[in-house]
Design a protein around this motif. Sequence first.
Motif, PDB file in Angstrom:
ATOM      1  N   ILE A 329       7.573 -29.419  -8.873  1.00 31.09           N
ATOM      2  CA  ILE A 329       8.511 -30.269  -9.610  1.00 31.09           C
ATOM      3  C   ILE A 329       8.460 -29.788 -11.056  1.00 31.09           C
ATOM      4  O   ILE A 329       7.511 -30.072 -11.778  1.00 31.09           O
ATOM      5  CB  ILE A 329       8.116 -31.755  -9.487  1.00 31.09           C
ATOM      6  N   ARG A 330       9.466 -29.068 -11.485  1.00 22.80           N
ATOM      7  CA  ARG A 330       9.329 -28.314 -12.736  1.00 22.80           C
ATOM      8  C   ARG A 330      10.674 -28.204 -13.457  1.00 22.80           C
ATOM      9  O   ARG A 330      11.735 -28.132 -12.846  1.00 22.80           O
ATOM     10  CB  ARG A 330       8.786 -26.923 -12.411  1.00 22.80           C
ATOM     11  N   ASN A 331      10.606 -28.207 -14.784  1.00 21.49           N
ATOM     12  CA  ASN A 331      11.780 -27.966 -15.644  1.00 21.49           C
ATOM     13  C   ASN A 331      12.888 -28.996 -15.451  1.00 21.49           C
ATOM     14  O   ASN A 331      14.065 -28.703 -15.699  1.00 21.49           O
ATOM     15  CB  ASN A 331      12.376 -26.572 -15.402  1.00 21.49           C
ATOM     16  N   ASN A 332      12.553 -30.196 -15.009  1.00 19.61           N
ATOM     17  CA  ASN A 332      13.570 -31.222 -14.772  1.00 19.61           C
ATOM     18  C   ASN A 332      13.749 -32.102 -16.007  1.00 19.61           C
ATOM     19  O   ASN A 332      12.785 -32.440 -16.694  1.00 19.61           O
ATOM     20  CB  ASN A 332      13.176 -32.085 -13.576  1.00 19.61           C
ATOM     21  N   LEU A 333      14.989 -32.501 -16.257  1.00 16.13           N
ATOM     22  CA  LEU A 333      15.326 -33.426 -17.335  1.00 16.13           C
ATOM     23  C   LEU A 333      15.793 -34.726 -16.692  1.00 16.13           C
ATOM     24  O   LEU A 333      16.811 -34.752 -15.995  1.00 16.13           O
ATOM     25  CB  LEU A 333      16.429 -32.833 -18.211  1.00 16.13           C
ATOM     26  N   SER A 334      15.036 -35.789 -16.897  1.00 15.89           N
ATOM     27  CA  SER A 334      15.317 -37.038 -16.191  1.00 15.89           C
ATOM     28  C   SER A 334      14.843 -38.214 -17.021  1.00 15.89           C
ATOM     29  O   SER A 334      14.028 -38.065 -17.936  1.00 15.89           O
ATOM     30  CB  SER A 334      14.611 -37.023 -14.827  1.00 15.89           C
ATOM     31  N   ASN A 335      15.369 -39.410 -16.696  1.00 10.26           N
ATOM     32  CA  ASN A 335      14.865 -40.615 -17.349  1.00 10.26           C
ATOM     33  C   ASN A 335      13.426 -40.902 -16.956  1.00 10.26           C
ATOM     34  O   ASN A 335      12.678 -41.523 -17.703  1.00 10.26           O
ATOM     35  CB  ASN A 335      15.736 -41.825 -17.010  1.00 10.26           C
ATOM     36  N   ASP A 336      13.038 -40.455 -15.768  1.00  8.35           N
ATOM     37  CA  ASP A 336      11.660 -40.657 -15.326  1.00  8.35           C
ATOM     38  C   ASP A 336      11.356 -39.665 -14.208  1.00  8.35           C
ATOM     39  O   ASP A 336      12.251 -39.247 -13.468  1.00  8.35           O
ATOM     40  CB  ASP A 336      11.453 -42.083 -14.821  1.00  8.35           C
ATOM     41  N   VAL A 337      10.097 -39.272 -14.096  1.00  6.83           N
ATOM     42  CA  VAL A 337       9.636 -38.407 -13.015  1.00  6.83           C
ATOM     43  C   VAL A 337       8.410 -39.075 -12.402  1.00  6.83           C
ATOM     44  O   VAL A 337       7.396 -39.266 -13.079  1.00  6.83           O
ATOM     45  CB  VAL A 337       9.291 -36.984 -13.509  1.00  6.83           C
ATOM     46  N   LEU A 338       8.509 -39.442 -11.134  1.00  5.87           N
ATOM     47  CA  LEU A 338       7.437 -40.161 -10.445  1.00  5.87           C
ATOM     48  C   LEU A 338       7.080 -39.413  -9.166  1.00  5.87           C
ATOM     49  O   LEU A 338       7.964 -38.965  -8.435  1.00  5.87           O
ATOM     50  CB  LEU A 338       7.894 -41.579 -10.092  1.00  5.87           C
ATOM     51  N   PHE A 339       5.808 -39.276  -8.901  1.00  8.33           N
ATOM     52  CA  PHE A 339       5.392 -38.636  -7.652  1.00  8.33           C
ATOM     53  C   PHE A 339       4.073 -39.258  -7.199  1.00  8.33           C
ATOM     54  O   PHE A 339       3.188 -39.559  -7.995  1.00  8.33           O
ATOM     55  CB  PHE A 339       5.269 -37.117  -7.815  1.00  8.33           C
ATOM     56  N   THR A 340       3.973 -39.435  -5.888  1.00  9.12           N
ATOM     57  CA  THR A 340       2.810 -40.101  -5.289  1.00  9.12           C
ATOM     58  C   THR A 340       2.468 -39.425  -3.966  1.00  9.12           C
ATOM     59  O   THR A 340       3.362 -39.046  -3.202  1.00  9.12           O
ATOM     60  CB  THR A 340       3.118 -41.592  -5.029  1.00  9.12           C
ATOM     61  N   ASN A 341       1.171 -39.274  -3.721  1.00  3.28           N
ATOM     62  CA  ASN A 341       0.671 -38.764  -2.432  1.00  3.28           C
ATOM     63  C   ASN A 341       1.224 -37.383  -2.093  1.00  3.28           C
ATOM     64  O   ASN A 341       1.616 -37.120  -0.954  1.00  3.28           O
ATOM     65  CB  ASN A 341       1.002 -39.746  -1.292  1.00  3.28           C
ATOM     66  N   ILE A 342       1.271 -36.510  -3.066  1.00  2.00           N
ATOM     67  CA  ILE A 342       1.706 -35.147  -2.809  1.00  2.00           C
ATOM     68  C   ILE A 342       0.683 -34.185  -3.395  1.00  2.00           C
ATOM     69  O   ILE A 342      -0.064 -34.526  -4.319  1.00  2.00           O
ATOM     70  CB  ILE A 342       3.099 -34.840  -3.401  1.00  2.00           C
ATOM     71  N   LYS A 343       0.658 -32.986  -2.868  1.00  2.00           N
ATOM     72  CA  LYS A 343      -0.150 -31.909  -3.415  1.00  2.00           C
ATOM     73  C   LYS A 343       0.799 -30.833  -3.914  1.00  2.00           C
ATOM     74  O   LYS A 343       1.679 -30.393  -3.185  1.00  2.00           O
ATOM     75  CB  LYS A 343      -1.090 -31.347  -2.354  1.00  2.00           C
ATOM     76  N   GLY A 344       0.621 -30.446  -5.162  1.00  2.00           N
ATOM     77  CA  GLY A 344       1.504 -29.446  -5.730  1.00  2.00           C
ATOM     78  C   GLY A 344       1.399 -29.424  -7.236  1.00  2.00           C
ATOM     79  O   GLY A 344       0.376 -29.806  -7.816  1.00  2.00           O
ATOM     80  N   ILE A 345       2.469 -29.006  -7.886  1.00  2.00           N
ATOM     81  CA  ILE A 345       2.494 -28.865  -9.337  1.00  2.00           C
ATOM     82  C   ILE A 345       3.707 -29.605  -9.887  1.00  2.00           C
ATOM     83  O   ILE A 345       4.827 -29.439  -9.395  1.00  2.00           O
ATOM     84  CB  ILE A 345       2.567 -27.377  -9.739  1.00  2.00           C
ATOM     85  N   ALA A 346       3.484 -30.419 -10.902  1.00  2.00           N
ATOM     86  CA  ALA A 346       4.562 -31.084 -11.632  1.00  2.00           C
ATOM     87  C   ALA A 346       4.333 -30.832 -13.115  1.00  2.00           C
ATOM     88  O   ALA A 346       3.411 -31.384 -13.710  1.00  2.00           O
ATOM     89  CB  ALA A 346       4.589 -32.571 -11.316  1.00  2.00           C
ATOM     90  N   ASP A 347       5.139 -29.969 -13.709  1.00  2.71           N
ATOM     91  CA  ASP A 347       4.954 -29.633 -15.125  1.00  2.71           C
ATOM     92  C   ASP A 347       6.279 -29.230 -15.765  1.00  2.71           C
ATOM     93  O   ASP A 347       7.276 -29.007 -15.092  1.00  2.71           O
ATOM     94  CB  ASP A 347       3.904 -28.531 -15.299  1.00  2.71           C
ATOM     95  N   TYR A 348       6.269 -29.164 -17.080  1.00  3.81           N
ATOM     96  CA  TYR A 348       7.434 -28.797 -17.884  1.00  3.81           C
ATOM     97  C   TYR A 348       8.626 -29.717 -17.615  1.00  3.81           C
ATOM     98  O   TYR A 348       9.780 -29.320 -17.798  1.00  3.81           O
ATOM     99  CB  TYR A 348       7.838 -27.338 -17.645  1.00  3.81           C
TER     100      TYR A 348
END
Length: 707
Positions: A329-348
């Motif tokens: 989950i990367r380089n996204n422009l949003s009012n909010d970014v939510l993630f639960t119970n996942i394995k991975g990368i969320a940055d930028y």
Amino acid sequence: MKTYGYFLLCFLLTQLAHATEFYCDPVNGSSNNVGSKVSPWGSLESVFEKGIEFKTGDVIFLLSGNHGNVKVIGQNEKYITISGLTGQNPTISSIIFGTEESPASKWIFSNITFNGAFNSNTAFIHQNSSKIRLTENNFISNTKDDTAIDVKGTQCKIESNVISHYKNGIIVSGKKTQIRNNRIDFFSHNAITILGDYNLLEYNLIKESIATDSEVNSGIYFTEKETKGNIFRGNTIINFTKLNRAQIGVLNGIYGLKTIISESIFENNIVITNGKKGISLTGQLNNLKIVNNTVVNPYFGLNFNDKSETNAPLAIQIIGENDSSNLFIRNNLSNDVLFTNIKGIADYNLTLPVSSHDYDKCFNNWALFDFSLGPNSKALNSGTSNMAPDLDASQNKRTLGNFVNIGAFEYTKIDEANQVFEIPSEASDRQIHSKGKGDWDGQPQIRIGGVGENIDGAGVFPFKLPEIPGGKKILSANFKVYLSKVDNQPEGGIDLYALPPKSNFWVTEDLYYQGTFGQDVSARPIQNNFVDPNMYSGDIKTNNIGQNGLKDYLNTIFETETNSEDYIFLRMNPNSKDVSDYNRWNFVSANGNKKENQPMLEITVGYPELNEGNISNIESIKNNVVIAPNPITNGEFNVYFLGFKQGKTVQLKLLNFSGEQVFEQTINPSDLSGDVFRSENSKLPTGKYLLEYTTEGETKKQIFFVW
């Protein structure tokens, strides 16, 4: 190679020589005719009922009138085209491709209006059929309770169609189908439903959801059926564009609940809706790439059917189940970014508050649904190129320069070179006193130390914050004052502090402090002994410690969303708790006669990576033109001009894919507001176009879609 090309050309000409043009006229034709222009067949339905066989390259032109409910069968070696004749308005009530016993393959239907349904589908592609192409057609529902296109077959292409007033736009349960550049509007359930694998959905416009009492609609919808290998790229989903339209409500953008999705890509999508579910996926999620999407709610302040979520931040919400893993989950422009119970990368990822001020600063013109980035957006040059798409939402090169933007749009860029801001102190700078007196306003000098009988003084200097170009950081900062003279021998020295920002430039008495460095809990210490007793008259600047302190303070100010146009305050105060009367330092104020001696804050902004030697090349952005479809006005487009010098002109030409020129204009970008040209009354048909633009004798080309 030339010999091969010659024989290939001869082969193609031979094939075309055997091709025939046929004509169908449901008003004046007859199934007993030969199908020529002067002796046309009747309806297309009657042609297929009669079982007429066609050869490679044959073209069947349809004249005005209703051609019935058509059942297409037959597997062709090469494509056979059935198209509306130019200037005619043929309609087909419904069409079925293939049956259990007789598949259909390699048929092209274009420039036809479909306006009926059979078994709740206007167009149905059987699972035994393949390689069906529906291009540049109009689908208009009369009942508003049907599905426009149901694709169960494989390797089909659904491109540049307009689908209006259906319950469901397109349902895809087959494999390897391309759904590209379609406009789906005024739908009352789901615009696109995904049930199949390895399909490509790109550059579609979904807008004008019709709210019903039954359930919330979705732009792109996943059922509980397992899907994999699908690509969702550059799709634009807009709930509605006019506030006075009937039946407006909440719309989910890209939505799946209790679903199973794997090996899929979500990139460069623009989701403009209300509620909380922008890109909302819940279930068993594995090997997903969710990158460079723009997901925002511009409908704040509006309520529909008492649904409180209409004013909520629109989120990218990813909730995993059953060991969901390998998500990016990367380089996204949003009012909010939510993630639960996942394995991975969320940055930028950049989250944007739901407010007019933040939208004005971030986007070019969000009120016109232009969500490309403004010149001072924090999303500019703030992403990472790792896993970013090669193109943006408008099929423009993703990397212009050394960096990529956050969000779906790349073509707003800024100069990558360092910029220097020299900010003079405001005329409201002020000498304030230990006993609360403030009678030294507007004077050409500020006295600090023992300014009078039993009165000590400090000086406060307001500075208006500049607009920092998006993505850049403060690399260095320096504060300078001019010491005009020293009266007697004041004890101690003068410390420098930074005070909290304010929306006005007024200096108030409560900002006063003197004493031990670092003990004022309401201020940020910048430099101890900024001025000491041994200094002579002349310019005094912050040392390395002071410069680093100022830089860190200012970066903190900007990172905490302090508005540009606000004011920061620097205070110079004695560090001795009691300075002898009339032992003082005299400094030139903002009201001094010599401008070069007035207090000054100098800020250098740029990209730390470029200044630390991590990137050696600064690419010049010069004479770039970018074109994108207008999402709210059908058939119109926006042209963005980047890196043009004052007075330079650009010749624009627009051609359709038949080679016909449909637009030409010479433009001086300097005359445009925000360097953007917005077309009016072009009314281009939905489809693919070629832009040619010429400046300084050089011509460049770009392909783009119009909705």
